[in-house]
Every structure is written in C-alpha cells, then in structure tokens.
Design a protein around this motif. Structure first.
Motif, PDB file in Angstrom:
ATOM      1  N   VAL A   1       0.812  -1.230   0.000  1.00  0.00           N
ATOM      2  CA  VAL A   1       0.000   0.000   0.000  1.00  0.00           C
ATOM      3  C   VAL A   1       0.839   1.272   0.000  1.00  0.00           C
ATOM      4  O   VAL A   1       0.295   2.372   0.086  1.00  0.00           O
ATOM      5  CB  VAL A   1      -0.977   0.003   1.198  1.00  0.00           C
ATOM      6  CG1 VAL A   1      -1.971  -1.141   1.065  1.00  0.00           C
ATOM      7  CG2 VAL A   1      -0.222  -0.075   2.527  1.00  0.00           C
ATOM      8  N   GLY A   2       2.151   1.155  -0.092  1.00  0.00           N
ATOM      9  CA  GLY A   2       3.002   2.339  -0.215  1.00  0.00           C
ATOM     10  C   GLY A   2       3.311   3.016   1.109  1.00  0.00           C
ATOM     11  O   GLY A   2       3.342   2.375   2.165  1.00  0.00           O
ATOM     12  N   ASP A   3       3.514   4.329   1.062  1.00  0.00           N
ATOM     13  CA  ASP A   3       3.958   5.091   2.232  1.00  0.00           C
ATOM     14  C   ASP A   3       2.816   5.329   3.219  1.00  0.00           C
ATOM     15  O   ASP A   3       1.685   5.639   2.823  1.00  0.00           O
ATOM     16  CB  ASP A   3       4.521   6.447   1.805  1.00  0.00           C
ATOM     17  CG  ASP A   3       5.851   6.314   1.072  1.00  0.00           C
ATOM     18  OD1 ASP A   3       6.409   5.193   1.047  1.00  0.00           O
ATOM     19  OD2 ASP A   3       6.334   7.324   0.526  1.00  0.00           O
ATOM     20  N   LEU A   4       3.144   5.177   4.509  1.00  0.00           N
ATOM     21  CA  LEU A   4       2.201   5.465   5.589  1.00  0.00           C
ATOM     22  C   LEU A   4       2.941   6.192   6.699  1.00  0.00           C
ATOM     23  O   LEU A   4       4.044   5.803   7.082  1.00  0.00           O
ATOM     24  CB  LEU A   4       1.594   4.185   6.182  1.00  0.00           C
ATOM     25  CG  LEU A   4       0.878   3.185   5.289  1.00  0.00           C
ATOM     26  CD1 LEU A   4       1.860   2.121   4.804  1.00  0.00           C
ATOM     27  CD2 LEU A   4      -0.251   2.511   6.064  1.00  0.00           C
ATOM     28  N   ASP A   5       2.318   7.244   7.225  1.00  0.00           N
ATOM     29  CA  ASP A   5       2.792   7.898   8.434  1.00  0.00           C
ATOM     30  C   ASP A   5       1.796   7.574   9.544  1.00  0.00           C
ATOM     31  O   ASP A   5       0.644   8.022   9.508  1.00  0.00           O
ATOM     32  CB  ASP A   5       2.888   9.415   8.245  1.00  0.00           C
ATOM     33  CG  ASP A   5       3.999   9.809   7.284  1.00  0.00           C
ATOM     34  OD1 ASP A   5       4.827   8.945   6.930  1.00  0.00           O
ATOM     35  OD2 ASP A   5       4.046  10.982   6.881  1.00  0.00           O
ATOM     36  N   LEU A   6       2.229   6.786  10.520  1.00  0.00           N
ATOM     37  CA  LEU A   6       1.326   6.289  11.557  1.00  0.00           C
ATOM     38  C   LEU A   6       1.795   6.727  12.938  1.00  0.00           C
ATOM     39  O   LEU A   6       3.003   6.746  13.216  1.00  0.00           O
ATOM     40  CB  LEU A   6       1.254   4.764  11.517  1.00  0.00           C
ATOM     41  CG  LEU A   6       0.762   4.139  10.202  1.00  0.00           C
ATOM     42  CD1 LEU A   6       0.836   2.614  10.296  1.00  0.00           C
ATOM     43  CD2 LEU A   6      -0.652   4.583   9.872  1.00  0.00           C
ATOM     44  N   HIS A   7       0.857   7.050  13.786  1.00  0.00           N
ATOM     45  CA  HIS A   7       1.180   7.352  15.189  1.00  0.00           C
ATOM     46  C   HIS A   7       1.186   6.038  15.962  1.00  0.00           C
ATOM     47  O   HIS A   7       0.308   5.201  15.787  1.00  0.00           O
ATOM     48  CB  HIS A   7       0.147   8.297  15.801  1.00  0.00           C
ATOM     49  CG  HIS A   7       0.430   8.642  17.227  1.00  0.00           C
ATOM     50  ND1 HIS A   7       1.386   9.565  17.598  1.00  0.00           N
ATOM     51  CD2 HIS A   7      -0.098   8.158  18.382  1.00  0.00           C
ATOM     52  CE1 HIS A   7       1.424   9.650  18.916  1.00  0.00           C
ATOM     53  NE2 HIS A   7       0.539   8.812  19.414  1.00  0.00           N
ATOM     54  N   TYR A   8       2.197   5.858  16.795  1.00  0.00           N
ATOM     55  CA  TYR A   8       2.245   4.643  17.607  1.00  0.00           C
ATOM     56  C   TYR A   8       2.196   4.982  19.090  1.00  0.00           C
ATOM     57  O   TYR A   8       2.647   6.042  19.526  1.00  0.00           O
ATOM     58  CB  TYR A   8       3.488   3.805  17.292  1.00  0.00           C
ATOM     59  CG  TYR A   8       4.793   4.343  17.855  1.00  0.00           C
ATOM     60  CD1 TYR A   8       5.216   3.986  19.134  1.00  0.00           C
ATOM     61  CD2 TYR A   8       5.605   5.203  17.118  1.00  0.00           C
ATOM     62  CE1 TYR A   8       6.402   4.472  19.663  1.00  0.00           C
ATOM     63  CE2 TYR A   8       6.788   5.687  17.632  1.00  0.00           C
ATOM     64  CZ  TYR A   8       7.187   5.326  18.904  1.00  0.00           C
ATOM     65  OH  TYR A   8       8.358   5.816  19.427  1.00  0.00           O
ATOM     66  N   GLU A   9       1.617   4.085  19.843  1.00  0.00           N
ATOM     67  CA  GLU A   9       1.565   4.171  21.305  1.00  0.00           C
ATOM     68  C   GLU A   9       1.984   2.828  21.881  1.00  0.00           C
ATOM     69  O   GLU A   9       1.591   1.775  21.374  1.00  0.00           O
ATOM     70  CB  GLU A   9       0.157   4.505  21.799  1.00  0.00           C
ATOM     71  CG  GLU A   9      -0.331   5.904  21.493  1.00  0.00           C
ATOM     72  CD  GLU A   9       0.255   6.962  22.409  1.00  0.00           C
ATOM     73  OE1 GLU A   9       0.876   6.577  23.438  1.00  0.00           O
ATOM     74  OE2 GLU A   9       0.088   8.154  22.111  1.00  0.00           O
ATOM     75  N   VAL A  10       2.797   2.867  22.926  1.00  0.00           N
ATOM     76  CA  VAL A  10       3.191   1.656  23.640  1.00  0.00           C
ATOM     77  C   VAL A  10       2.466   1.667  24.987  1.00  0.00           C
ATOM     78  O   VAL A  10       2.681   2.568  25.805  1.00  0.00           O
ATOM     79  CB  VAL A  10       4.716   1.591  23.839  1.00  0.00           C
ATOM     80  CG1 VAL A  10       5.089   0.330  24.606  1.00  0.00           C
ATOM     81  CG2 VAL A  10       5.432   1.625  22.496  1.00  0.00           C
ATOM     82  N   LEU A  11       1.610   0.701  25.195  1.00  0.00           N
ATOM     83  CA  LEU A  11       0.800   0.621  26.404  1.00  0.00           C
ATOM     84  C   LEU A  11       1.349  -0.486  27.296  1.00  0.00           C
ATOM     85  O   LEU A  11       1.235  -1.677  26.972  1.00  0.00           O
ATOM     86  CB  LEU A  11      -0.661   0.329  26.043  1.00  0.00           C
ATOM     87  CG  LEU A  11      -1.272   1.228  24.949  1.00  0.00           C
ATOM     88  CD1 LEU A  11      -2.681   0.770  24.599  1.00  0.00           C
ATOM     89  CD2 LEU A  11      -1.265   2.684  25.396  1.00  0.00           C
ATOM     90  N   HIS A  12       1.977  -0.102  28.408  1.00  0.00           N
ATOM     91  CA  HIS A  12       2.575  -1.080  29.314  1.00  0.00           C
ATOM     92  C   HIS A  12       1.489  -1.683  30.206  1.00  0.00           C
ATOM     93  O   HIS A  12       0.733  -0.960  30.860  1.00  0.00           O
ATOM     94  CB  HIS A  12       3.667  -0.414  30.156  1.00  0.00           C
ATOM     95  CG  HIS A  12       4.852   0.003  29.355  1.00  0.00           C
ATOM     96  ND1 HIS A  12       5.983  -0.766  29.223  1.00  0.00           N
ATOM     97  CD2 HIS A  12       5.076   1.122  28.608  1.00  0.00           C
ATOM     98  CE1 HIS A  12       6.852  -0.155  28.447  1.00  0.00           C
ATOM     99  NE2 HIS A  12       6.330   0.990  28.056  1.00  0.00           N
TER     100      HIS A  12
END
Length: 253
Positions: A214-225
């Motif tokens: 699907v090509g380029d993606l700018d994604l926000h990530y969160e790490v939930l401990h």
C-alpha cells in the motif's frame, strides 16, 4: 574548575565528573566499578545533574548504582501472553497492534498488525516459541523489516536505546543478555548503537513506513505497558482520520 589538560574525545573525564558532582575521585571510581552499592540519593542526583541526564537516563543510573542482588541462574522460559491482552487485540480489528514481551518477542498480533509489519511471516508464528518473531532480530537481521522503515536508522537507534533501558530493569535475564550478544555478533549496526550506551524509553511517536502493498504510511504509535505483566506491552498504530495513511490501512485490512 581545575584544568586537566587537552583531551582527545569530548565529554567529562572521571576527575572532572567527580569534581562537578562534589565527590572524591576514589569514591566515584568505586561506583563506576560496581564496588559500592549504597550510594545515597543525593550522590546519584549530583551525578545525574553533572551528566545532564534526562528522566529515562536518570532512572537507568539509579538501576546501575543500586543493582538487584544476584539470584540463582534459572533456565530462561518462554513468555506467555496475558489473556486479557489477547482479548484486547482481537477486539480492535481496525487498529494494527502487537503484543510484545519484555525481550521484544512478538507474543501475538492481530490480523492488521501482522499485515502491516510482517506479512512475509506466518500469522501463527507467535504462537510457538520456536517460531516466535523478535522485533529486534527483525529490525536488524530481516531485509523486509529494514525496507519497511523509511527512517530505519532512527528506528534502530530508538529500539536499541529502549532495549538498554529494559536491560537495566532486568539485569538477571539470561535470555535478554543472549539476545544482545547474538545481535552484537550478527549486526554491525546493532553493535555500534549498543556501544553508544544511549538510554531512552520510547512510548509514543510517529513511524514512517513504506509497505510493499500500500506504499507510504505515516502512523502514530503508542506503547501501552500492561500492569503486573512482567514487561509485556501493546504496540498500537493509528492513522489520522481522512488521511492517505487511513485509506492505506483500510485497503490493507
């Protein structure tokens, strides 16, 4: 401050650091060599100020200055996914998500998480410790993962700094130490970054990806401990509503 003459590398010398922190060189040397495990909060804070440490680095300094007493070596056991986390993964099919162990083993992923980060692997691989992927191994040793990250060098540096933070929390984890040794032997990039001793707990940010479908993606990530999970955490990826990345995720799903 007393001058200690010219230097060949940047940074404070041992004598200068001790002077700025207000402690003797001999005492600082014992701390550095692990011969004194009863340093006061005032001394550790003085060293943290002298080194201009951020919050994550300060926590790591405390862990180094006050190591956990050595325990009997045990056979490393494969981690078991927290049942509640598995249910949470299954409940959000439109959010790419992974459940990671403290050593960065992929304990589980949902369908979209698998398709986003490792579609070239079998979906069932995390279920068996013998085939379970490890994010660090993928990042440094897998060509597909290297090509997935448009900012691979930045991603790699953050991952190693976060791994060093975790290693400070679990100094008796033999499997974690073996992972560091394996990657140091098999990846010059990892060995170089590990030698820098950067410490950073990465909990949120942006991943700039190039997916083969699907090509380029700018994604926000969160790490939930997860509480009481011995280091397990959920890694989620989201796209801004109405963005091209959101359309790409919908297509991927």
């Amino acid at each position: 401050m007393t001058s200690w003459g010219p230097r060949r590398v940047p940074g404070l010398r041992r004598e200068e650091l001790a002077q700025v922190a207000g402690i003797s060189v001999n005492y600082y040397t014992r701390l550095e060599q692990g011969q004194s495990a009863n340093a006061s909060d005032a001394i550790i804070e003085a060293l943290a100020r002298a080194l201009d440490l951020d919050d994550d680095e300060r926590v790591h300094l405390y862990e180094l200055a006050r190591p956990v007493p050595a325990r009997r070596t045990r056979t490393a056991r494969a981690e078991v996914a927290v049942p509640g986390a598995l249910a949470l993964l299954a409940s959000m099919p439109t959010v790419p998500a992974l459940l990671l162990g403290r050593r960065n083993d992929v304990l589980a992923w949902n369908r979209l998480g698998h398709a986003l980060v490792a579609g070239h692997l079998a979906f069932t691989d995390p279920q068996d410790p013998a085939t379970r992927p490890n994010q660090m191994r993928l990042l440094f040793l897998d060509r597909h993962m290297r090509e997935l990250h448009r900012d691979w060098a930045e991603e790699a540096a953050s991952a190693v700094a976060s791994l060093r933070y975790v290693a400070g929390q679990y100094p008796d984890d033999r499997a974690l130490a073996e992972l560091v040794g394996e990657l140091s032997m098999n990846s010059r990039d990892f060995a170089r970054l590990w030698a820098k001793h950067d410490v950073r707990l990465c909990s949120s940010g942006t991943k700039r990806l190039h997916h083969p479908q699907v090509g380029d993606l700018d994604l926000h990530y969160e790490v939930l401990h997860l509480p009481d999970s011995n280091g397990q955490r959920l890694l989620t990826h989201t796209a801004e509503a109405g963005s091209a990345a959101a359309d790409a995720l919908a297509l991927l799903g």
